[in-house]
Write an enzyme that holds these catalytic residues in place. Sequence first.
Site, PDB file in Angstrom:
ATOM      1  N   LYS A 292      -2.701  21.221 -67.666  1.00 11.47           N
ATOM      2  CA  LYS A 292      -1.374  20.608 -67.536  1.00 11.47           C
ATOM      3  C   LYS A 292      -0.275  21.563 -68.005  1.00 11.47           C
ATOM      4  CE  LYS A 292      -1.973  16.877 -69.971  1.00 11.47           C
ATOM      5  NZ  LYS A 292      -3.329  17.169 -70.449  1.00 11.47           N
ATOM      6  N   THR A 294      -0.361  24.806 -68.065  1.00 12.64           N
ATOM      7  CA  THR A 294      -0.260  25.894 -67.096  1.00 12.64           C
ATOM      8  C   THR A 294       0.527  25.454 -65.869  1.00 12.64           C
ATOM      9  OG1 THR A 294      -2.435  26.621 -67.857  1.00 12.64           O
ATOM     10  CG2 THR A 294      -1.616  27.618 -65.849  1.00 12.64           C
ATOM     11  N   ARG A 316       4.929  20.926 -76.184  1.00 16.10           N
ATOM     12  CA  ARG A 316       4.608  20.656 -77.584  1.00 16.10           C
ATOM     13  C   ARG A 316       4.277  21.953 -78.310  1.00 16.10           C
ATOM     14  NH1 ARG A 316      -0.256  16.581 -77.693  1.00 16.10           N
ATOM     15  NH2 ARG A 316      -0.810  17.691 -75.806  1.00 16.10           N
ATOM     16  N   LYS A 327     -10.472  25.281 -79.571  1.00 15.31           N
ATOM     17  CA  LYS A 327      -9.750  25.004 -78.334  1.00 15.31           C
ATOM     18  C   LYS A 327      -8.914  26.183 -77.866  1.00 15.31           C
ATOM     19  CE  LYS A 327      -6.409  21.802 -76.271  1.00 15.31           C
ATOM     20  NZ  LYS A 327      -5.408  22.782 -75.911  1.00 15.31           N
ATOM     21  N   ALA A 546      -2.167  13.219 -79.576  1.00 16.63           N
ATOM     22  CA  ALA A 546      -2.119  12.397 -78.365  1.00 16.63           C
ATOM     23  C   ALA A 546      -3.009  11.162 -78.481  1.00 16.63           C
ATOM     24  CB  ALA A 546      -2.537  13.220 -77.158  1.00 16.63           C
ATOM     25  N   PHE A 577      -3.467  14.553 -72.733  1.00 16.69           N
ATOM     26  CA  PHE A 577      -4.666  13.917 -72.175  1.00 16.69           C
ATOM     27  C   PHE A 577      -4.415  13.429 -70.743  1.00 16.69           C
ATOM     28  CE2 PHE A 577      -5.994  12.726 -76.772  1.00 16.69           C
ATOM     29  CZ  PHE A 577      -6.426  14.025 -76.993  1.00 16.69           C
ATOM     30  N   PHE A 665      -9.258  26.868 -58.974  1.00 12.94           N
ATOM     31  CA  PHE A 665     -10.068  27.900 -59.620  1.00 12.94           C
ATOM     32  C   PHE A 665     -10.695  28.767 -58.528  1.00 12.94           C
ATOM     33  CE2 PHE A 665     -11.033  24.984 -63.503  1.00 12.94           C
ATOM     34  CZ  PHE A 665      -9.706  25.058 -63.868  1.00 12.94           C
ATOM     35  N   TRP A 694      -1.917  30.221 -61.918  1.00  7.11           N
ATOM     36  CA  TRP A 694      -2.669  30.930 -62.960  1.00  7.11           C
ATOM     37  C   TRP A 694      -2.885  32.387 -62.564  1.00  7.11           C
ATOM     38  CZ3 TRP A 694      -7.559  33.293 -63.246  1.00  7.11           C
ATOM     39  CH2 TRP A 694      -7.986  33.596 -64.557  1.00  7.11           C
TER      40      TRP A 694
END
Length: 841
Positions: A292, A294, A316, A327, A546, A577, A665, A694
Amino acid sequence: VIEKNYRFYLILIIFFFYHEILRLNEDPNVHGLALDLPESLYSSKLLNAVKPEKDVDGVNLGRLVHGDDCLVPPTVCAVMELLEDIGGKKVLLVGVRGAEGAALQSMLQRQGATVLSCHWKSPQLQSELGHADTVVFGSAKPDDVPASWIKPGATVIYGAHGLLSGKSHGQQNDPAAEKTVGSLAVAMRMQNMVKNTERWIHSQRHRKWDFHSLKLQPLSPVPSDIEISRAQCPKAVDVLAKEIGLLTDEIEIYGQTKAKVRLSLLERLKDQPDGKYVLVAGITPTPLGEGKSTVTVGLVQALTAHLNINSFACLRQPSQGPTFGVKGGAAGGGYAQVIPMEEFNLHLTGDIHAITAANNLLAAAIDARILHENTQSDKSLYNRLVPVVNGVRGFSPIQLARLRRLGINKTDPGTLTEEEISKFARLDIDPSTITWQRVVDTNDRFLRKITVGQAATEKGFARQAQFDIAVASEIMAILALTTSLQDMKERLGRVVVANDKKGEPVTAEDLGVTGALAVLMKDAIKPTLMQTLEGTPVFVHAGPFANIAHGSSSVLADKIALKLVGEKGFVVTEAGFGADIGMEKFFNIKCRASGLVPSVVVLVATVRALKMHGGGPNVTAGAPLKKEYTEENLQLVADGCCNLQKQIQITQLFGVPVVVALNVFKTDSPAEIDLVCKIAKESGAFDAVPCNHWSAGGRGAIKLAQAVEKAVNQKNNFKYLYNLELPIVEKIRTIAQKVYGAQDIELSPAAQSQVDRYTQQGFGNLPICMAKTHLSLSHQPERKGVPTGFILPISDVRASIGAGFIYPLVGTMSTMPGLPTRSCFYDIDLDPVTEEVKGLF
């Protein structure tokens, strides 16, 4: 000695005026500076110290000489006003010195005049006076310079003796055509003041962006995030700020690439229409996340750097816990990220540290108050709370406010009765009801349960407690939802930390700590300005959990950005999320706090996640993906699109158009991509677009940007999911059934007891913030796709009264992550020579 003392005092006076000018330069209430000093005090340092935008007298010569649009000195204006056509004429300046002489010479030359300058003692004075068509005297003509030296018919102008004062000294018996500038110079100064005021008024309005993008040269294969970040040279943040219409006094610069933006901008642009408001949400994710952030960054890069549409990303601030844990960061990735990414992911501008300090001050105040109340009599406690200072005893403002809440309308500490003293001095906190925990911004599983108060000095008043991670603090949620400094103070004061022994809530205001908390948070309330890889602006502000909080960046960042982009611009922000959690909270909690209405939702999906929802094997962070995820499998994709369809339906509950962004991807096949887009559009999405940001930056999200631009023109019937007046249980049930697809809910006795308590305490009209796993629409992470027929268990119900919501716990919910066996910190290092961070993503 007299001469030395004179020089010394002259330097002191100049020094004083110089620093006074600097002070007035930074005073937002002063819009212009006019200097009226003795001629002996004028110096280039003093004149050039005046900010160009406040220079009423045009004393900042550099801009004028370079032909910039600036104000001209009043006396120079007056001289030019008195002169008629001077093109090709010879003008002599006598005794006109310094900045004003240079300015006058520049103006005359622009009009085509030949300009000469000399002083009264010049040997060539008589000759030059005899040939000049126009003579400008900068000071009174000496008696030994006869008027007969002046060319017959020449125009003579007597300027000011005090360069900027407008005072003139004319020679009334001179035979030439005489003109003086005195009164006219005063009028010209007034005109300059009017022009300066007009410029100031114009500067307060919304400015058209003068944006210059940074060029990208994407490589294949795509390097690591930090290599990409380091390969790009970001703009200086003050340059970026100027490009997007921020004033110099609206930013506070932190280093070269970060700046705080002051809230005063909202007042300046209060009449400016807001831009379009775009929310990025997602389908139920894998543990790896579906990109999200990205997509958010890629979308604004496409809008601004490629389509020339003003846009802002609002993100954020990430916790440092996951950064060193498992992460990684949250700056986006590949060629769609915020830079410098190491600064984004580490301390940034210290907001989380401010939250930690404020949170722990409040925690310390709770335990200290319990200790002091347990070890002192009412009288001793009262005497220490309201001490005699310099012979005077008085209540502080926050204590007077507490007295008023208690119904005690007295201001003299000596007039309270024993009963009133006891009522005022004792909070009678029930330690078993304390909900306020200490925090630290590090993943530390051994702080999940601790014992505090074991030292002998605490006199046996030990209790069990815990640490949460800093971003789980209610103060973080308050920061994200507040709309002003005053609103933040009020929210901090409303924070409920425990109940007293009668079952009534005890607040931060009762503890007397509200003002101190606000002081610690006074800088954190300002959003931080950064930029993307393509130089487009980003606000990074707040980072609430979240799950136990609403998981969105700040209301203030969104509001400021919406003003800056202008009516046709876009502000893109994200919700944590999946849409079932983050988007639902965004609409029902954040939009209620802000009053803002979203224009469109961008729903992020990946083939990988859809295959998981279609029955694919488990996806585990750190483990290689199974072949089902790297090879074409149309059946898995088709089966998994049920989750995408459900999330589209959830969006439609709120009446907002939705565009699906398929984050592509390299292992996705063209057939899989086409299938997802086809199903999404058939399921009610306005459009569905594959995105390659990306690997390609903003260019890879141009089609998404175009789809979003069209979608905002669709009919928007935004509405909240439930009315706040509904009982707490009914609001929970509405979310469970309409959003998650549950058959019903089931409250534990403890949860029902808390619901009854909050209702009795007057908190029943707050919105609901569900704390639930993000890995499934249900409460069971292993149930993928679209589970149905389940009963949603509510194990507990808690409240963040300052933030303004009730949060039911679905199962157990950890607020302190732990470190894995192989943490990210193994790869992170610092080069002691270059000071570069290594191994950060």
